[in-house]
Design a protein around this motif. Sequence first.
Motif, PDB file in Angstrom:
ATOM      1  N   CYS A  29     -23.625  -1.361  67.492  1.00 40.07           N
ATOM      2  CA  CYS A  29     -22.653  -1.061  66.446  1.00 40.07           C
ATOM      3  C   CYS A  29     -21.692   0.022  66.936  1.00 40.07           C
ATOM      4  O   CYS A  29     -22.119   1.040  67.474  1.00 40.07           O
ATOM      5  CB  CYS A  29     -23.385  -0.604  65.187  1.00 40.07           C
ATOM      6  N   LYS A  30     -20.380  -0.201  66.719  1.00 46.53           N
ATOM      7  CA  LYS A  30     -19.354   0.771  67.102  1.00 46.53           C
ATOM      8  C   LYS A  30     -19.007   1.710  65.950  1.00 46.53           C
ATOM      9  O   LYS A  30     -18.172   2.577  66.087  1.00 46.53           O
ATOM     10  CB  LYS A  30     -18.061   0.054  67.512  1.00 46.53           C
ATOM     11  N   ARG A  31     -19.618   1.441  64.816  1.00 49.76           N
ATOM     12  CA  ARG A  31     -19.402   2.220  63.589  1.00 49.76           C
ATOM     13  C   ARG A  31     -17.950   2.182  63.146  1.00 49.76           C
ATOM     14  O   ARG A  31     -17.378   3.193  62.750  1.00 49.76           O
ATOM     15  CB  ARG A  31     -19.905   3.651  63.765  1.00 49.76           C
ATOM     16  N   CYS A  32     -17.387   0.985  63.207  1.00 44.48           N
ATOM     17  CA  CYS A  32     -16.006   0.825  62.745  1.00 44.48           C
ATOM     18  C   CYS A  32     -15.954   0.680  61.222  1.00 44.48           C
ATOM     19  O   CYS A  32     -14.927   0.938  60.606  1.00 44.48           O
ATOM     20  CB  CYS A  32     -15.352  -0.371  63.419  1.00 44.48           C
ATOM     21  N   GLY A  33     -17.038   0.213  60.619  1.00 43.77           N
ATOM     22  CA  GLY A  33     -17.111   0.076  59.168  1.00 43.77           C
ATOM     23  C   GLY A  33     -16.484  -1.187  58.615  1.00 43.77           C
ATOM     24  O   GLY A  33     -16.437  -1.373  57.400  1.00 43.77           O
ATOM     25  N   CYS A  35     -17.553  -4.247  58.627  1.00 41.98           N
ATOM     26  CA  CYS A  35     -18.499  -5.116  57.912  1.00 41.98           C
ATOM     27  C   CYS A  35     -18.799  -4.559  56.520  1.00 41.98           C
ATOM     28  O   CYS A  35     -19.348  -5.256  55.678  1.00 41.98           O
ATOM     29  CB  CYS A  35     -19.779  -5.297  58.724  1.00 41.98           C
ATOM     30  N   PHE A  67     -26.142  -7.466  59.668  1.00 41.74           N
ATOM     31  CA  PHE A  67     -24.799  -7.876  60.090  1.00 41.74           C
ATOM     32  C   PHE A  67     -24.569  -7.593  61.566  1.00 41.74           C
ATOM     33  O   PHE A  67     -24.875  -6.494  62.030  1.00 41.74           O
ATOM     34  CB  PHE A  67     -23.715  -7.161  59.279  1.00 41.74           C
ATOM     35  N   ILE A  77     -14.366 -10.230  59.937  1.00 37.74           N
ATOM     36  CA  ILE A  77     -13.850  -8.877  60.123  1.00 37.74           C
ATOM     37  C   ILE A  77     -12.580  -8.910  60.968  1.00 37.74           C
ATOM     38  O   ILE A  77     -12.403  -9.773  61.815  1.00 37.74           O
ATOM     39  CB  ILE A  77     -14.898  -7.934  60.744  1.00 37.74           C
ATOM     40  N   CYS A  81     -16.228  -6.624  66.623  1.00 41.45           N
ATOM     41  CA  CYS A  81     -17.506  -5.973  66.352  1.00 41.45           C
ATOM     42  C   CYS A  81     -18.180  -5.647  67.682  1.00 41.45           C
ATOM     43  O   CYS A  81     -17.932  -6.299  68.696  1.00 41.45           O
ATOM     44  CB  CYS A  81     -18.381  -6.937  65.544  1.00 41.45           C
ATOM     45  N   GLY A  82     -19.029  -4.630  67.671  1.00 36.40           N
ATOM     46  CA  GLY A  82     -19.758  -4.272  68.881  1.00 36.40           C
ATOM     47  C   GLY A  82     -20.869  -5.250  69.228  1.00 36.40           C
ATOM     48  O   GLY A  82     -21.426  -5.198  70.321  1.00 36.40           O
ATOM     49  N   PHE A  83     -21.214  -6.134  68.311  1.00 33.99           N
ATOM     50  CA  PHE A  83     -22.238  -7.149  68.556  1.00 33.99           C
ATOM     51  C   PHE A  83     -21.589  -8.468  68.961  1.00 33.99           C
ATOM     52  O   PHE A  83     -20.453  -8.758  68.579  1.00 33.99           O
ATOM     53  CB  PHE A  83     -23.080  -7.376  67.299  1.00 33.99           C
TER      54      PHE A  83
HETATM   55  S1  SF4 Z   1     -18.302  -4.508  62.173  1.00 32.72           S
HETATM   56 FE1  SF4 Z   1     -19.863  -4.462  63.823  1.00 32.72          FE
HETATM   57  S2  SF4 Z   1     -19.339  -2.624  65.021  1.00 32.72           S
HETATM   58 FE2  SF4 Z   1     -18.284  -2.444  63.049  1.00 32.72          FE
HETATM   59  S3  SF4 Z   1     -19.679  -1.257  61.746  1.00 32.72           S
HETATM   60 FE3  SF4 Z   1     -20.110  -3.430  61.372  1.00 32.72          FE
HETATM   61  S4  SF4 Z   1     -21.778  -3.944  62.783  1.00 32.72           S
HETATM   62 FE4  SF4 Z   1     -20.873  -2.018  63.502  1.00 32.72          FE
END
Ligand code: SF4
Length: 89
Positions: A29-33, A35, A67, A77, A81-83
């Motif tokens: 997770c990149k913690r972009c928020g 999701c 997620f 999104i 995403c980091g995944f």
């Molecule tokens: S969209 Fe992906 S990278 Fe961003 S907060 Fe959610 S899980 Fe983490």
Amino acid sequence: MLKKIRRHFKVYLTKKYFEKHKEKKTGNCKRCGNCCKIWYKCPFLEFKSKEATCKIYKHRPAVCRIFPLNRKDLEEISTKCGFHFEKSL
Ligand code: SF4
């Protein structure tokens, strides 16, 4: 909205499906928020030093914990995403 509802059903009603796809997910997770803003902005989302944090992180629902469940979730999104998932899915 329909995708979010789909994800809820997949998580809560088809545990076998969830376990199968969970194994294929890689990354972090990149913690972009992003999701946390699908369909509506989650009231528990906040940003600290430009990193998304959850006000109820330890108690967040399963749909948030898993997620992205599969590649379809990533289409919801606006940013990357980091995944990611293996191509075989
Ligand atoms: S969209 Fe992906 S990278 Fe961003 S907060 Fe959610 S899980 Fe983490």
